[in-house]
Write a protein that holds these residues in place. Structure first.
Motif, short mmCIF file in Angstrom:
data_model
loop_
_atom_site.label_atom_id
_atom_site.label_comp_id
_atom_site.label_asym_id
_atom_site.label_seq_id
_atom_site.Cartn_x
_atom_site.Cartn_y
_atom_site.Cartn_z
N LEU A 70 0.78 -1.24 0.00
CA LEU A 70 0.00 0.00 0.00
C LEU A 70 0.81 1.30 0.00
N PRO A 71 2.00 1.35 0.61
CA PRO A 71 2.72 2.64 0.60
C PRO A 71 3.07 3.14 -0.79
N TYR A 72 3.15 2.24 -1.77
CA TYR A 72 3.41 2.69 -3.15
C TYR A 72 2.25 3.51 -3.69
N PHE A 73 1.05 3.31 -3.12
CA PHE A 73 -0.12 4.06 -3.55
C PHE A 73 -0.45 5.23 -2.63
N LEU A 82 -11.51 10.93 -16.34
CA LEU A 82 -11.74 12.38 -16.27
C LEU A 82 -11.40 12.90 -14.89
N ASP A 83 -10.52 13.88 -14.84
CA ASP A 83 -10.29 14.63 -13.60
C ASP A 83 -9.87 16.04 -13.97
N VAL A 139 -6.22 5.77 -20.11
CA VAL A 139 -5.55 7.06 -20.28
C VAL A 139 -5.83 7.92 -19.05
N VAL A 140 -4.76 8.42 -18.41
CA VAL A 140 -4.90 9.22 -17.19
C VAL A 140 -4.12 10.53 -17.33
N SER A 141 -4.37 11.46 -16.41
CA SER A 141 -3.74 12.77 -16.48
C SER A 141 -2.43 12.84 -15.72
N THR A 142 -2.32 12.08 -14.65
CA THR A 142 -1.11 12.07 -13.82
C THR A 142 -1.16 10.84 -12.94
N THR A 143 -0.01 10.23 -12.69
CA THR A 143 -0.01 9.07 -11.78
C THR A 143 0.42 9.48 -10.37
N VAL A 187 -5.75 7.67 -7.35
CA VAL A 187 -6.77 7.04 -8.19
C VAL A 187 -6.14 6.58 -9.51
N ASN A 188 -5.40 7.48 -10.15
CA ASN A 188 -4.76 7.16 -11.42
C ASN A 188 -3.64 6.14 -11.26
#
Length: 503
Positions: free
Chosen positions: A29-32, A95-96, A242-246, A250-251
Motif C-alpha cells: 500500500l505505501p506505493y499508492f 476524467l479529472d 488514459v490518465v492525467s497524472t499518476t 486514483v490514477n
C-alpha cells in the motif's frame, strides 16, 4: 542532487520500505499512499529537509533520482503481466481536473470504443449502465459495454470538479458505482499499520499524530480504490487506460491494477516539469510528454526504455485555431489604450506579489504599455490591478484568446509560458527558486531573470531594439525545437499511440 533532493527522496524511500509489509490484494500500500501530499504542505518538514543534518534521521541515502525511480520500476514490473495478444475492449479515459481534453478534441476519438470514467457521482443527464452489465457484476464475467445507454451533454463531477462538459455521445461511468463495503478488511489492515506506528513512536516523521491520521486515512481510501478498480476491470473489457497524472492515487491504482491484467496505460503530461517532485516516480506504461526535453529527462531519471513518447497535449491543439475575439472589442472591454503595446502577466495569487509590483514599476517608467494580469487559480481581479491605472484584469477571457490579443507574455515558470510560445508570442520568465527545480526554461537564456529590473529591461529592449527582438525570437524558436512539436496535432499522435497499444 542538492541537499533537499537527497533528503526528500531518501525519506520517501524510507517510507516505502518501512511500510511495504502492509499489503492488500497483493499490493504493497505505501506505493499508492502519496507521501508528497503530506510532506509538501508541511512547511516545517520542508525546511528541515534542506538541512544536511536531516540525513542523520534517515536509513536510506538516495544518491540520484534514478535510484528512486528504479524502486518503482520494480514495483510496477512485479505487477505487470505480458499478454501474447493485445487486450481487446474499450479505451478508458479517466476524467479529472488535470486531464483538460477539450470536447472538440475528444470528438476525434472512436466514440463507440471509448469510455469516460469518473471517480465521483454523475449529475445532470446521468449515464446509466445497462442491465447486461449489471448482471455481469453479479456473475463476475467480463463483457464489452457496447449496449450501455449513452447521453449527450453529460456533465461529470469529481471529488475535484471536471472543468468542461462533454458534448460527446460516449459512455460515462463512475468508479463509485463499483464501491462496496470492505470495512472489515480495512480495519484489519489499519490494525497492522497501527502496530507499525507504535513501533516507530520515536520516529522523526511517523511519531506525529498528524502523520498517523494521514496514513490510516490513506490506507482506507487506497483499499477502497483498489477494490473498485479491480471490480471495474473485471466486469468491463478494457484495452487501454488514459490518465492525467499518476501522482493521483486514483490514477496510480488504475495504471498498476490495469498492468496486472496486461492492460497498458498512457499518462498525459499535465504541465511543464518545472519541479521534479510532481513527475517522479513515473508509473504508466507510456508517458505521453510534450517534447524531446521531457523524453530525455524521464529517461535520464530512470524511466524504462520505450516508456516515454513525444505526443504533446490535445488542449494545445486549440492554439492553432484562429481566435474569434476581436482585438478592438477586447481592448474596449478591458479598458486598454489601443495605441499602446499590451503585455500579459501570469501570476499565481499573492505569490511573489512584491516582485511583480517592482517589475510593473520598472516597465511603466521606461515604456508606455497596457498590462493585463491573468490571475490563477482565482478568477477575481488581482490586487495589483487596483494599484496601477494601466494594469487591468483579463476578466473571463480564455487564455488562448488573450494570447491572440497581446504583444508579449511574462510569467513565472509555468505552462503558460510554453503555451504562449506555441502561440508565437515573445515570452519572458520571472525565475524563482522551487524545490526540485529542473531549470526548465534555462535555455531561454537572457529571457529568464530572477531580478525584476533586469527582466523588465529585457522586455523594454525587445520592444525598442530590432536586434533584441531578432535575438529573442531566435531563442524562442530554438527552445520550442526541444520543448514542443507543432507539425502534427497532438490528438492525432495520441490516437496513433492508442491504436498501436491496442490493435
Amino acid at each position: 542532487m542538492d541537499t533537499f533532493q537527497k533528503n526528500y527522496w531518501s525519506m520517501y524511500l524510507d517510507f516505502i520500505r518501512d511500510f511495504e509489509g502492509i499489503i492488500y490484494r497483493g499490493y504493497s500500500l505505501p506505493y499508492f499512499c502519496h507521501l508528497p501530499s503530506y510532506i509538501l504542505p508541511n512547511t516545517a518538514i520542508m525546511q528541515a529537509l534542506k538541512k544536511t543534518e536531516y540525513s542523520n534521521n534517515l536509513t536510506s541515502h538516495v544518491g540520484t533520482q534514478k535510484e528512486f525511480q528504479q524502486v518503482f520500476n520494480q514495483f510496477v514490473q512485479s505487477h505487470t503481466i505480458q499478454r501474447s495478444q493485445k487486450p481487446k475492449g474499450k479505451v478508458v479515459i479517466h476524467l479529472d481536473k488535470l486531464l483538460r481534453f477539450p470536447a472538440a478534441m475528444m470528438n476525434q476519438l472512436d466514440q463507440k470504443r471509448t469510455i469516460l470514467l469518473s471517480n465521483g457521482k454523475l449529475t445532470g443527464q446521468q449515464t446509466t449502465v445497462s442491465n447486461r452489465v449489471k448482471r455481469a457484476r453479479k456473475h463476475a464475467t467480463a463483457v464489452p459495454i457496447a449496449n450501455t445507454i449513452t447521453v449527450n451533454q453529460t456533465k461529470v463531477k469529481n471529488n475535484h470538479p471536471v472543468n468542461y462538459k462533454m458534448a460527446n455521445k460516449m459512455v460515462t461511468l463512475s468508479l463509485e458505482n463499483y464501491g462496496r463495503d470492505i470495512g472489515k478488511d480495512i480495519s484489519l489492515v489499519q490494525k497492522q499499520a497501527k502496530k507499525l506506528l507504535d513501533k516507530y513512536r520515536d520516529h522523526h516523521l511517523y511519531s506525529h499524530n498528524a502523520f498517523r491520521k494521514w496514513l490510516l486515512n490513506n490506507i482506507k481510501v487506497v483499499m477502497l480504490q483498489i477494490d473498485a478498480t479491480q471490480k471495474f476491470l473485471k466486469h468491463i473489457a478494457v484495452s487501454c487506460v488514459v490518465v492525467s497524472t499518476t501522482h493521483s492515487y486514483v490514477n496510480r491504482i488504475l495504471a498498476v491494477v490495469a498492468a496486472s491484467k496486461g492492460i497498458p496505460s498512457i499518462c498525459m503530461q499535465h504541465g511543464i516539469i518545472a519541479s521534479e517532485l510532481g513527475y517522479l516516480p513515473k508509473i504508466a506504461t507510456v508517458d505521453a510528454v510534450y517534447g524531446k526535453y521531457e523524453r530525455d529527462w524521464f529517461l535520464n531519471n530512470g524511466a524504462p526504455k520505450g516508456s516515454v513518447e513525444v505526443i504533446g497535449h490535445p488542449r494545445f491543439d486549440q492554439i492553432s485555431q484562429k481566435s474569434k475575439v476581436n482585438r478592438t472589442i477586447f481592448q474596449r472591454k478591458l479598458g486598454l489604450n489601443p495605441k499602446r503595446k499590451t503585455v500579459m502577466i501570469a501570476v499565481r495569487g499573492r505569490e511573489d506579489v512584491e516582485q511583480w509590483r517592482r517589475l510593473i514599476l520598472t516597465l511603466s517608467k521606461k515604456i508606455p504599455l497596457n498590462i493585463v494580469i491573468k490571475n490563477y487559480p482565482s478568477r477575481s481581479p488581482h490586487e495589483l490591478t487596483k494599484v496601477f491605472p494601466h494594469v487591468h484584469s483579463t476578466q473571463n477571457y480564455h487564455l488562448y484568446d488573450i494570447f491572440a490579443n497581446v504583444d508579449a507574455v511574462i510569467s513565472y515558470p509555468s505552462t503558460v509560458g510554453l503555451e504562449a510560445m506555441i502561440s508565437n508570442k515573445p515570452v519572458f520568465i520571472l525565475d524563482k527558486n522551487v524545490n526540485g527545480n529542473t531549470a526548465y526554461y534555462q535555455k531561454l537564456d537572457h529571457l529568464m531573470k530572477k531580478n525584476t529590473k533586469e527582466l523588465a529591461n529585457q522586455v523594454i529592449n525587445y520592444f525598442t531594439k530590432p536586434s533584441a527582438k531578432k535575438l529573442g525570437d531566435a531563442k524562442r524558436q530554438a527552445f520550442l525545437q526541444q520543448a514542443y512539436m507543432t507539425e502534427k496535432r497532438s490528438m492525432d499522435r495520441l490516437i496513433v499511440l492508442i491504436n498501436r497499444l491496442t490493435k
